[in-house]
Design an enzyme around this catalytic site. Structure first.
Site, mmCIF file in Angstrom:
data_model
loop_
_atom_site.group_PDB
_atom_site.id
_atom_site.type_symbol
_atom_site.label_atom_id
_atom_site.label_comp_id
_atom_site.label_asym_id
_atom_site.label_seq_id
_atom_site.Cartn_x
_atom_site.Cartn_y
_atom_site.Cartn_z
ATOM 1 N N GLU A 1 -5.173 -31.761 32.988
ATOM 2 C CA GLU A 1 -4.980 -30.584 32.127
ATOM 3 C C GLU A 1 -4.785 -29.400 33.042
ATOM 4 O OE1 GLU A 1 -7.995 -29.465 29.363
ATOM 5 O OE2 GLU A 1 -7.897 -31.420 28.427
ATOM 6 N N ARG B 1 -14.273 -23.525 37.650
ATOM 7 C CA ARG B 1 -15.663 -23.445 37.171
ATOM 8 C C ARG B 1 -16.330 -24.822 37.099
ATOM 9 N NH1 ARG B 1 -14.895 -21.642 30.915
ATOM 10 N NH2 ARG B 1 -13.774 -19.939 31.913
ATOM 11 N N HIS B 2 -15.543 -25.876 36.954
ATOM 12 C CA HIS B 2 -16.169 -27.219 36.965
ATOM 13 C C HIS B 2 -15.435 -28.151 37.938
ATOM 14 C CE1 HIS B 2 -13.199 -27.563 33.771
ATOM 15 N NE2 HIS B 2 -13.966 -27.072 32.832
ATOM 16 N N ASP C 1 -14.830 -33.201 32.537
ATOM 17 C CA ASP C 1 -15.082 -31.874 33.137
ATOM 18 C C ASP C 1 -16.579 -31.544 33.211
ATOM 19 O OD1 ASP C 1 -12.375 -31.465 33.228
ATOM 20 O OD2 ASP C 1 -12.314 -30.066 31.533
ATOM 21 N N HIS C 2 -17.307 -31.915 32.140
ATOM 22 C CA HIS C 2 -18.694 -31.443 32.078
ATOM 23 C C HIS C 2 -19.659 -32.227 32.967
ATOM 24 C CE1 HIS C 2 -17.399 -28.329 29.588
ATOM 25 N NE2 HIS C 2 -17.078 -29.099 28.569
ATOM 26 N N GLU D 1 0.014 -32.428 22.268
ATOM 27 C CA GLU D 1 -1.371 -32.717 21.890
ATOM 28 C C GLU D 1 -1.743 -31.680 20.846
ATOM 29 O OE1 GLU D 1 -4.285 -33.480 24.947
ATOM 30 O OE2 GLU D 1 -5.903 -32.747 23.675
ATOM 31 N N HIS E 1 -16.536 -33.076 25.443
ATOM 32 C CA HIS E 1 -17.896 -32.556 25.323
ATOM 33 C C HIS E 1 -18.839 -33.496 24.572
ATOM 34 C CE1 HIS E 1 -21.188 -30.023 23.838
ATOM 35 N NE2 HIS E 1 -21.080 -29.475 25.035
ATOM 36 N N HIS F 1 -9.618 -31.035 33.782
ATOM 37 C CA HIS F 1 -8.939 -29.745 33.712
ATOM 38 C C HIS F 1 -9.266 -28.971 34.993
ATOM 39 C CE1 HIS F 1 -8.224 -25.840 31.150
ATOM 40 N NE2 HIS F 1 -7.512 -25.849 32.255
ATOM 41 N N THR G 1 -14.118 -22.374 26.466
ATOM 42 C CA THR G 1 -13.262 -23.556 26.576
ATOM 43 C C THR G 1 -11.892 -23.153 26.047
ATOM 44 O OG1 THR G 1 -12.986 -25.875 25.895
ATOM 45 C CG2 THR G 1 -14.054 -24.415 24.310
ATOM 46 N N THR G 2 -10.885 -24.041 26.214
ATOM 47 C CA THR G 2 -9.523 -23.693 25.786
ATOM 48 C C THR G 2 -9.541 -23.270 24.318
ATOM 49 O OG1 THR G 2 -8.896 -25.526 27.220
ATOM 50 C CG2 THR G 2 -7.146 -24.526 25.908
ATOM 51 N N ASN H 1 -12.448 -36.832 28.717
ATOM 52 C CA ASN H 1 -12.464 -35.641 29.578
ATOM 53 C C ASN H 1 -13.845 -35.529 30.240
ATOM 54 O OD1 ASN H 1 -13.034 -32.930 30.369
ATOM 55 N ND2 ASN H 1 -11.209 -32.253 29.289
ATOM 56 N N ARG I 1 -25.749 -26.351 40.089
ATOM 57 C CA ARG I 1 -26.596 -26.271 41.287
ATOM 58 C C ARG I 1 -25.783 -26.225 42.582
ATOM 59 N NH1 ARG I 1 -32.169 -27.320 40.900
ATOM 60 N NH2 ARG I 1 -32.779 -26.232 39.019
ATOM 61 N N HIS J 1 -9.767 -31.777 21.042
ATOM 62 C CA HIS J 1 -10.564 -30.554 21.089
ATOM 63 C C HIS J 1 -11.558 -30.498 19.948
ATOM 64 C CE1 HIS J 1 -11.899 -26.618 22.181
ATOM 65 N NE2 HIS J 1 -11.199 -26.730 23.286
ATOM 66 N N GLY J 2 -12.821 -30.499 20.319
ATOM 67 C CA GLY J 2 -13.879 -30.368 19.316
ATOM 68 C C GLY J 2 -14.141 -31.639 18.533
ATOM 69 N N ARG K 1 -9.273 -25.884 36.389
ATOM 70 C CA ARG K 1 -9.093 -24.495 35.940
ATOM 71 C C ARG K 1 -8.836 -23.585 37.124
ATOM 72 N NH1 ARG K 1 -11.128 -23.450 30.419
ATOM 73 N NH2 ARG K 1 -10.662 -21.320 30.989
#
Ligand code: PXP
Length: 240
Positions: free
Chosen positions: A69, A48-49, A8-9, A150, A212, A42, A99-100, A6, A17, A189-190, A44
């Site tokens: 996602e 946001r990302h 996203d980040h 999932e 992440h 994802h 996050t989700t 993933n 920025r 997740h996580g 969203r």
């Protein structure tokens, strides 16, 4: 065991920025070179990302699978039908969350979820539902016509060392039950370099989605090395 990364980040850093770097599409190509099996993003509702153009660009550029996602929101579903990613993972979305947070409630939202699953599958998109490891959620997921679930590994990832075994057993039982119903079983997740191995050891689980922790490590070692290290841990456990 397949690894979906993933990214996203990467977009989170860019959006901090509101500029044009780092590019998620470039990250997707590097992740592909590092032999990941799919790229997850994802889109969203609050953007946001990841932005719409990222999804189109990544779909155009990569040869490995794109896993989108997404929530059940009408506008997002329309974008998914237009982009036609190889896979879609339906997730709950709440604007206040970092996050989700939890899995979908496939019991109370059964009709709505079934309709979205049907629409996506009409376009040949493989559909997975992100749910907590609970039998009723799994049974209902199967009844929506989804191809996969999932399993939300957040409770396992956040558990104290003492409670980890209980959460791991929940994941094991859920994975067995889902497979017995004919569902493909994924998890995510996580998950981190530190906690991934016991989940990778669950044979019924055939795909992990990790974001992440890989992106965090890539700040120090580069994204290709971060993906390689995660794949190595998963493979070591799988082939033991
Ligand atoms: N799977 C799903 C369905 C998610 O929503 C997320 C977070 O976007 C992930 C996997 C990856 O989680 P993490 O970033 O904690 O690895």
């Amino acid at each position: 065991m397949e690894l979906g990364v993933n990214i996203d980040h990467i977009a989170t850093i860019r959006q901090a920025r509101m500029t044009n770097e780092p590019e998620p599409a470039y990250a997707a190509l590097l992740v592909q070179e590092a032999m990941a099996d799919s790229i997850t993003v994802h889109l969203r509702e609050d953007r946001r990302h990841i932005q719409d153009k990222d999804v189109y660009q990544i779909k155009e550029l990569i040869k490995i699978k794109l896993n989108l996602e997404m929530s059940l929101n009408k506008e997002i579903v329309e974008i998914a039908l237009d982009v036609q990613p190889e896979k879609a993972t339906l997730v709950p979305e709440n604007r206040q969350e970092i996050t989700t947070e939890g899995g979908l409630d496939v019991v109370s939202e059964f009709q709505r979820i079934r309709d979205v699953v049907e629409n996506l599958k009409r376009k040949d998109i493989f559909v997975s539902l992100f749910i907590d490891p609970i039998e009723e959620q799994i049974k209902n997921s199967k009844n929506t016509g989804a191809d996969a679930i999932e399993l939300h590994t957040g409770a396992y990832a956040n558990a104290s060392l003492k409670d980890r075994a209980v959460e791991l057993n929940r994941l094991k039982d859920a994975a067995k039950y889902a497979k017995s119903l004919g569902l493909e079983v994924h998890a995510g997740h996580g998950l981190t370099y530190e906690n991934v191995k016991p989940v990778a050891a669950i044979k019924e689980i055939t795909e992990l989605n990790i974001g992440h922790s890989i992106i965090a490590k890539s700040v120090f070692v580069g994204i290709k090395e971060a993906v390689r290290l995660m794949k190595q841990l998963i493979d070591e456990e799988r082939w033991k």
